[in-house]
Design a protein around this motif. Structure first.
Motif, mmCIF file in Angstrom:
data_model
loop_
_atom_site.group_PDB
_atom_site.id
_atom_site.type_symbol
_atom_site.label_atom_id
_atom_site.label_comp_id
_atom_site.label_asym_id
_atom_site.label_seq_id
_atom_site.Cartn_x
_atom_site.Cartn_y
_atom_site.Cartn_z
ATOM 1 N N VAL A 53 36.517 35.004 56.625
ATOM 2 C CA VAL A 53 35.564 35.675 55.728
ATOM 3 C C VAL A 53 36.236 36.827 55.012
ATOM 4 C CG1 VAL A 53 33.466 37.075 55.655
ATOM 5 C CG2 VAL A 53 33.511 34.963 56.979
ATOM 6 N N ARG A 54 37.011 37.613 55.761
ATOM 7 C CA ARG A 54 37.709 38.747 55.130
ATOM 8 C C ARG A 54 38.668 38.263 54.048
ATOM 9 N NH1 ARG A 54 37.897 40.616 60.540
ATOM 10 N NH2 ARG A 54 40.034 39.814 60.741
ATOM 11 N N GLU A 55 39.412 37.201 54.307
ATOM 12 C CA GLU A 55 40.327 36.665 53.310
ATOM 13 C C GLU A 55 39.576 36.173 52.075
ATOM 14 O OE1 GLU A 55 42.519 33.678 55.304
ATOM 15 O OE2 GLU A 55 43.815 35.102 56.395
ATOM 16 N N LEU A 56 38.435 35.527 52.287
ATOM 17 C CA LEU A 56 37.651 35.009 51.170
ATOM 18 C C LEU A 56 37.103 36.148 50.314
ATOM 19 C CD1 LEU A 56 36.306 32.685 49.662
ATOM 20 C CD2 LEU A 56 34.383 32.831 51.270
ATOM 21 N N LEU A 57 36.556 37.185 50.988
ATOM 22 C CA LEU A 57 36.041 38.326 50.236
ATOM 23 C C LEU A 57 37.142 39.035 49.458
ATOM 24 C CD1 LEU A 57 33.547 39.849 52.848
ATOM 25 C CD2 LEU A 57 33.012 38.487 50.809
ATOM 26 N N GLY A 58 38.323 39.177 50.077
ATOM 27 C CA GLY A 58 39.433 39.801 49.369
ATOM 28 C C GLY A 58 39.853 38.992 48.159
ATOM 29 N N TRP A 59 39.891 37.682 48.291
ATOM 30 C CA TRP A 59 40.249 36.813 47.155
ATOM 31 C C TRP A 59 39.232 36.943 46.030
ATOM 32 C CZ3 TRP A 59 37.671 32.472 45.178
ATOM 33 C CH2 TRP A 59 38.391 31.745 44.227
ATOM 34 N N ARG A 60 37.918 36.995 46.424
ATOM 35 C CA ARG A 60 36.878 37.128 45.409
ATOM 36 C C ARG A 60 37.003 38.454 44.662
ATOM 37 N NH1 ARG A 60 31.330 34.850 48.288
ATOM 38 N NH2 ARG A 60 31.890 32.604 48.158
ATOM 39 N N ARG A 61 37.313 39.545 45.402
ATOM 40 C CA ARG A 61 37.476 40.835 44.736
ATOM 41 C C ARG A 61 38.651 40.796 43.764
ATOM 42 N NH1 ARG A 61 36.030 42.993 49.893
ATOM 43 N NH2 ARG A 61 38.240 43.038 50.469
ATOM 44 N N THR A 62 39.734 40.143 44.134
ATOM 45 C CA THR A 62 40.903 40.048 43.256
ATOM 46 C C THR A 62 40.575 39.293 41.983
ATOM 47 O OG1 THR A 62 42.388 40.105 45.166
ATOM 48 C CG2 THR A 62 43.282 39.263 43.077
ATOM 49 N N VAL A 63 39.883 38.151 42.144
ATOM 50 C CA VAL A 63 39.513 37.346 40.985
ATOM 51 C C VAL A 63 38.561 38.108 40.081
ATOM 52 C CG1 VAL A 63 38.324 35.255 40.245
ATOM 53 C CG2 VAL A 63 39.925 35.170 42.170
ATOM 54 N N HIS A 64 37.564 38.778 40.699
ATOM 55 C CA HIS A 64 36.587 39.525 39.908
ATOM 56 C C HIS A 64 37.254 40.665 39.159
ATOM 57 C CE1 HIS A 64 32.789 41.299 38.733
ATOM 58 N NE2 HIS A 64 33.208 42.468 39.223
ATOM 59 N N GLY A 65 38.168 41.389 39.811
ATOM 60 C CA GLY A 65 38.857 42.478 39.144
ATOM 61 C C GLY A 65 39.720 41.999 38.008
ATOM 62 N N SER A 66 40.382 40.868 38.176
ATOM 63 C CA SER A 66 41.219 40.334 37.107
ATOM 64 C C SER A 66 40.376 39.927 35.922
ATOM 65 C CB SER A 66 42.030 39.143 37.618
ATOM 66 O OG SER A 66 42.860 39.542 38.689
ATOM 67 N N ALA A 67 39.211 39.366 36.164
ATOM 68 C CA ALA A 67 38.362 38.935 35.059
ATOM 69 C C ALA A 67 37.755 40.123 34.344
ATOM 70 C CB ALA A 67 37.256 38.014 35.585
ATOM 71 N N ALA A 68 37.443 41.217 35.078
ATOM 72 C CA ALA A 68 36.794 42.366 34.465
ATOM 73 C C ALA A 68 37.757 43.209 33.665
ATOM 74 C CB ALA A 68 36.131 43.225 35.554
ATOM 75 N N THR A 69 38.998 43.382 34.127
ATOM 76 C CA THR A 69 39.988 44.203 33.434
ATOM 77 C C THR A 69 41.264 43.390 33.242
ATOM 78 O OG1 THR A 69 40.731 45.091 35.562
ATOM 79 C CG2 THR A 69 39.068 46.348 34.358
ATOM 80 N N PRO A 70 41.285 42.494 32.273
ATOM 81 C CA PRO A 70 42.470 41.670 32.061
ATOM 82 C C PRO A 70 43.666 42.510 31.666
ATOM 83 C CG PRO A 70 40.945 41.487 30.213
ATOM 84 C CD PRO A 70 40.232 42.250 31.275
ATOM 85 N N SER A 71 44.837 42.112 32.061
ATOM 86 C CA SER A 71 46.071 42.816 31.733
ATOM 87 C C SER A 71 46.550 42.355 30.367
ATOM 88 C CB SER A 71 47.127 42.524 32.810
ATOM 89 O OG SER A 71 48.333 43.180 32.491
ATOM 90 N N LEU A 72 46.270 43.183 29.321
ATOM 91 C CA LEU A 72 46.637 42.825 27.954
ATOM 92 C C LEU A 72 48.010 43.383 27.616
ATOM 93 C CD1 LEU A 72 43.262 43.495 26.110
ATOM 94 C CD2 LEU A 72 44.101 41.351 27.065
ATOM 95 N N HIS A 73 48.670 42.693 26.735
ATOM 96 C CA HIS A 73 49.980 43.121 26.253
ATOM 97 C C HIS A 73 49.977 43.084 24.733
ATOM 98 C CE1 HIS A 73 51.660 42.813 30.322
ATOM 99 N NE2 HIS A 73 51.019 41.656 30.434
ATOM 100 N N ASP A 74 50.838 43.911 24.128
ATOM 101 C CA ASP A 74 50.993 43.848 22.679
ATOM 102 C C ASP A 74 51.426 42.449 22.270
ATOM 103 O OD1 ASP A 74 50.435 46.499 22.773
ATOM 104 O OD2 ASP A 74 52.459 47.194 22.311
ATOM 105 N N ARG A 75 50.839 41.935 21.201
ATOM 106 C CA ARG A 75 51.197 40.613 20.706
ATOM 107 C C ARG A 75 51.990 40.780 19.406
ATOM 108 N NH1 ARG A 75 47.118 37.649 18.794
ATOM 109 N NH2 ARG A 75 48.201 35.696 19.252
ATOM 110 N N PHE A 76 53.045 40.004 19.258
ATOM 111 C CA PHE A 76 53.842 40.106 18.038
ATOM 112 C C PHE A 76 54.696 38.861 17.848
ATOM 113 C CE2 PHE A 76 55.999 42.134 21.565
ATOM 114 C CZ PHE A 76 57.284 41.624 21.522
ATOM 115 N N GLU A 77 54.967 38.584 16.593
ATOM 116 C CA GLU A 77 55.886 37.510 16.203
ATOM 117 C C GLU A 77 56.713 37.986 15.014
ATOM 118 O OE1 GLU A 77 54.166 33.752 15.356
ATOM 119 O OE2 GLU A 77 53.439 33.392 17.400
#
Length: 471
Positions: A53-77
């Motif tokens: 259960v602890r592992e599942l809850l930790g995984w859910r928190r990680t997924v939720h945090g990634s979806a809420a604050t995506p890691s954006l980078h400058d885009r360029f070509e």
């Protein structure tokens, strides 16, 4: 093998517990052992369950945090990035585009781009776009984007047809973009009202059908050599717009401007450039003095011919004559490296100058020379000469006082109608990139020698610094 008539011997079962005889006391012991085993197994299963259960809850928190604050980078070509400097890296057939990872902030929602090199065509666009904008298109060409284009001075808002709002930009110009939400004190949820600036002046406004938090600063380029410096921390002073424009204008530094445009410290030729009568002339408001005896000019754009002249001239110098061509003037010309002193015929003096070179001009005053009030003019526009033995500082190791007694054959009769008894001889010296390259002795006209700059071909631009020694 058990023996007849004897109880069976004790042994261990698979669970590791001792098996007892089948008597009354043995049955009770076995029951107690079973209860202990059941408790032990239940505790182990519960521990495993809790861990899962602890592992599942930790995984859910990680997924939720990634979806809420995506890691954006400058885009360029097709853009090379070095610190805050962006440079086009394409072949002029494809657009290069840079999109900042973070959107325009709500509390300082303004940024600026300085054009450090306009390249071949100056096809530089500055504006805002969505984060997933097509990097093969200039900002402003596609929907939900807006940009000012330096090559034609137009604002583009989501289509390939722009609205003319200002002149085209060149090297040295600054382009800014910001939002009006903070100024109004209201944050519109569905649209963003944007404004654009050029060299500190507002030039136009547009509306984009997206909230401010969805718009990211962007820069587009489209020709070889284009380079800009981006400032994401720039500020737009709402309360002091008028005073800001006065500071940036620098028009108060100039007494005369003929076929010249001023943009901050930058002078730009605005004449026709068709004949020698199309000279653009800029003359400073104050003459050189012992307190301010030297100035510099950096060639920002040599234009077509680099017909740029830097020197000093009398106050009433003809506006359509290059400095140095007429009496009462001395100038160093960038296109041929010659010095002109009151004549249309120049003499070899120093190297030719090109883009990025800094041409300097100053006066080595005699030791007993002094201008009344150190360069401040009387009401009639002339200055009185007085004798003084006070000394002043030396510029960059150059000798400030003239000790040379050699006569200048070109100065005979020179003095602009003034008697030589009303003026004195001084030495005008010139520098290139911080090194003195030569000097010219000349009679200084009554009223003094004024810093004077001439230009004669299209797109010539220089940056002027009247006080390079004092900062």
């Amino acid at each position: 093998m058990p023996v007849a008539g004897l109880p069976e011997p004790q042994h261990q079962d698979q669970a590791g517990a001792l098996s007892l005889d089948s008597g009354p006391r043995g049955a009770g012991a076995r029951e107690r052992e079973r209860r202990i085993l059941r408790k032990r197994n239940n505790r182990t299963e519960m521990d495993d369950f809790n861990r899962q259960v602890r592992e599942l809850l930790g995984w859910r928190r990680t997924v939720h945090g990634s979806a809420a604050t995506p890691s954006l980078h400058d885009r360029f070509e097709r853009i090379q990035i070095t610190g805050d400097v962006l440079r086009y890296q394409g072949n002029s057939g494809d657009v290069g585009c840079y999109v900042v990872a973070q959107p325009l902030p709500k509390h300082n929602n303004y940024f600026e781009v300085l054009i450090t090199d306009s390249g071949v065509r100056g096809s530089i666009a500055v504006g805002v776009v969505p984060y997933d904008y097509n990097l093969s298109q200039q900002p402003g060409w596609l929907s939900c984007s807006a940009a000012y284009h330096a090559d034609d001075g137009k604002l583009y808002t989501g289509r390939g047809v722009g609205q003319q709002v200002a002149d085209k930009c060149q090297t040295g110009d600054r382009i800014g973009c910001g939002s009006r939400e903070d100024r109004a004190g209201q944050e519109l949820q569905e649209i963003a009202s944007l404004f654009f600036t050029r060299n500190g002046k507002e030039i136009g406004t547009v509306v984009v059908p997206l909230p401010l938090e969805s718009l990211h600063p962007a820069v587009g380029m489209h020709s070889i050599g284009e380079q800009v410096q981006i400032d994401l921390q720039a500020e737009w002073a709402w309360a002091d717009e008028d005073s800001l424009m006065v500071v940036d204008n620098h028009e108060d530094d100039w007494a005369r401007l003929h076929d010249m445009k001023v943009s901050g410290p930058v002078l730009e030729y605005a004449g026709k450039g068709k004949s020698i009568m199309d000279v653009g002339l800029a003359q400073a408001k104050l003459p050189l003095s012992t307190r301010s005896h030297y100035f510099e000019v950096e060639i920002v754009n040599p234009g077509e011919k680099c017909y740029i002249a830097v020197g000093v001239a009398r106050k009433d110098y003809p506006k359509q004559r290059h400095p140095g061509w007429n009496k009462g003037s001395v100038a160093y010309h960038a296109d041929d490296g010659k010095i002109f002193s009151g004549s249309g015929v120049g003499h070899p003096f120093g190297p030719r100058c090109y883009k990025g070179d800094i041409m300097g001009c100053g006066i080595m005053f005699p030791r007993d020379f002094h201008l009344d009030s150190e360069g401040e003019c009387d009401t009639d526009g002339k200055e009185r000469f007085q004798q003084s033995k006070s000394k002043v500082r030396q510029p960059r190791g150059a000798v400030l006082y003239c000790t040379d007694s050699e006569e200048d054959e070109d100065d005979d009769g020179e003095g602009c109608g003034e008697s030589h008894r009303q003026s004195q001889k001084v030495v005008v010296f010139f520098s290139r990139n911080g090194k003195i390259i030569g000097k010219k002795e000349s009679w200084i006209p009554q009223g003094g020698f004024y810093p004077t700059i001439g230009m004669l071909s299209s797109e010539e631009r220089v940056k002027v610094d009247f006080r390079p020694l004092s900062g």
